[in-house]
Design an enzyme around this catalytic site. Structure first.
Site, PDB file in Angstrom:
ATOM      1  N   ARG A 140       0.840  -1.208   0.000  1.00  0.00           N
ATOM      2  CA  ARG A 140       0.000   0.000   0.000  1.00  0.00           C
ATOM      3  C   ARG A 140       0.868   1.249   0.000  1.00  0.00           C
ATOM      4  NH1 ARG A 140      -4.828   1.195  -1.502  1.00  0.00           N
ATOM      5  NH2 ARG A 140      -5.322  -0.916  -0.770  1.00  0.00           N
TER       6      ARG A 140
ATOM      7  N   HIS B 105      -5.535  -3.509   4.745  1.00  0.00           N
ATOM      8  CA  HIS B 105      -5.446  -2.420   3.765  1.00  0.00           C
ATOM      9  C   HIS B 105      -4.000  -2.016   3.531  1.00  0.00           C
ATOM     10  CE1 HIS B 105      -6.221   1.584   1.916  1.00  0.00           C
ATOM     11  NE2 HIS B 105      -7.247   0.935   1.401  1.00  0.00           N
ATOM     12  N   CYS B 106      -3.201  -2.004   4.587  1.00  0.00           N
ATOM     13  CA  CYS B 106      -1.788  -1.631   4.471  1.00  0.00           C
ATOM     14  C   CYS B 106      -1.005  -2.606   3.594  1.00  0.00           C
ATOM     15  CB  CYS B 106      -1.124  -1.611   5.846  1.00  0.00           C
ATOM     16  SG  CYS B 106      -1.957  -0.641   7.103  1.00  0.00           S
ATOM     17  N   LEU B 107      -1.433  -3.859   3.583  1.00  0.00           N
ATOM     18  CA  LEU B 107      -0.686  -4.925   2.918  1.00  0.00           C
ATOM     19  C   LEU B 107      -1.207  -5.244   1.528  1.00  0.00           C
ATOM     20  CD1 LEU B 107      -0.359  -7.114   6.096  1.00  0.00           C
ATOM     21  CD2 LEU B 107       1.587  -6.226   4.800  1.00  0.00           C
TER      22      LEU B 107
END
Length: 368
Positions: free
Chosen positions: A94, A356-358
């Site tokens: 992300r 979401h970050c990944l």
């Protein structure tokens, strides 16, 4: 593919909302032993579960180092997951991958932001990060997408959310942090965002979630549900250090209009926990100078807001917490036409982020 010397706005491109139809989602295989415990093995299992959940709805491409290629391919042996060899410094696509932009004639390009591991040598989480700096270009090369670069401008994809209709939400804690772009004013930062994402209105929340080691990424705190509606991480407990942060964000959202002149409808998502790593979990992380220390006394920045919208699905983290069922119910109510899939997110949280970050969605070409 070529690097362009114009900007997306000048060329008629913009960043679509996450709910726009997607071609695929990108991920990077975790293995960094000074961030992921036990050599990354528990995180790899969690990562594979996320990839397989997404693959029920759309294709997934997972980038993996040469050393881990055979292992990742074996663990991700399902038809809708592609595994490609790519070097990187960690798994946060992300923030290291490109931000995809589209135009009205069906073309997809990508923005390659500067990256300094969330702060460089003033609070950054590891060093070096030179391979992470190359991830966006490598992804765009694989996808045959032309590239825009923002030389000298640092930004992570998790620090922004857009509605696809001209409005962007971010936090002052991150984008105005001295360890990102100290040479630029707020107005100059806004100008870069407008040129590269084709947004008109930028909504500045004061802070992100308490103790978020990315310096308050908005994707762990507040996200769009649809144009004019957001989901905000929330606590009613005045003793929780997140309480003033939530109140301040709500104050901004309730007193701001978006690019279309709408007032925001704010939905609230309970914050799980408080959650902490155990001594055993922290002991499993390699101690390396210059990398983020894992400490059982430090509260983890757990959040149900850190989910991914995919074609027909919502992939959200669970934490074996009493709030898990309520979080799923809220998401299902807000996204009635999507199937909400909860995936265990504790191992991902221990590494400093979540679903979401990944992940990084790649929008499908759209002809208007």
């Amino acid at each position: 593919m070529s690097t362009l010397h114009s900007t997306p706005r000048a060329d008629g491109f913009y960043m679509p909302a996450e709910w726009a139809t997607q071609t695929q989602a990108w991920m990077i295989w975790p293995e960094r032993p000074d961030n992921w415990r036990l050599g990354g093995k528990p995180a790899q299992a969690a990562h594979a579960a996320v990839a397989k959940a997404i693959a029920r709805f759309e294709p997934v491409t997972v980038a993996v180092s040469a050393a881990q290629y055979e292992n990742a391919r074996a663990r991700l042996d399902v038809p809708n997951i592609r595994v490609v060899e790519m070097s990187s410094d960690d798994a946060w696509v992300r923030d290291t991958g490109p931000t995809f932009v589209i135009n009205a004639s069906g073309e997809v390009r990508g923005v390659h932001w500067g990256f300094n591991a969330w702060g460089g040598f003033e609070g950054g989480l590891y060093s070096p990060w030179n391979r992470d700096e190359q991830v966006a270009s490598k992804v765009l090369e694989i996808e045959r997408c032309q590239e825009y670069r923002t030389e000298g401008f640092v930004l992570e994809g998790g620090s922004i959310h857009v509605d696809g209709e001209g409005t962007l939400i971010t936090t002052e804690e991150c984008l105005l942090n001295h360890n990102r772009n100290p040479h630029l004013s707020r107005e100059e930062i806004e100008a870069v965002l407008r040129e590269h994402l084709a947004v008109e209105q930028i909504v500045w929340l004061p802070d992100g979630l308490y103790n978020d080691e990315t310096d308050g990424h908005v994707d762990n705190f507040c996200c769009y549900v649809r144009p004019g509606e957001v989901l905000l991480a929330w606590t009613d407990d005045p003793q929780d250090p997140n309480y003033p942060r939530c109140q301040a964000a709500l104050q901004v959202l309730e007193n701001t209009r978006d690019a279309k002149g709408r007032t925001f409808k704010v939905h609230k998502m309970p914050i799980p926990g408080p959650l902490y790593a155990t001594e055993e979990e922290c002991a499993g992380v390699d101690a390396v100078e210059g990398s983020q220390e894992r400490n059982p006394s430090v509260r983890l920045a757990g959040s149900y807001v850190n989910f991914l919208i995919v074609n027909g699905g919502i992939i959200a983290p669970s934490f074996d917490d009493p709030m898990d069922a309520q979080a799923k119910a809220i998401l299902q109510q807000l996204f009635p036409e999507h199937e909400v899939v909860m995936v265990p997110g504790r191992e991902l949280l221990l590494g400093g982020g979540n679903i979401h970050c990944l992940t990084q969605q790649q929008p499908a070409p759209q002809r208007i």
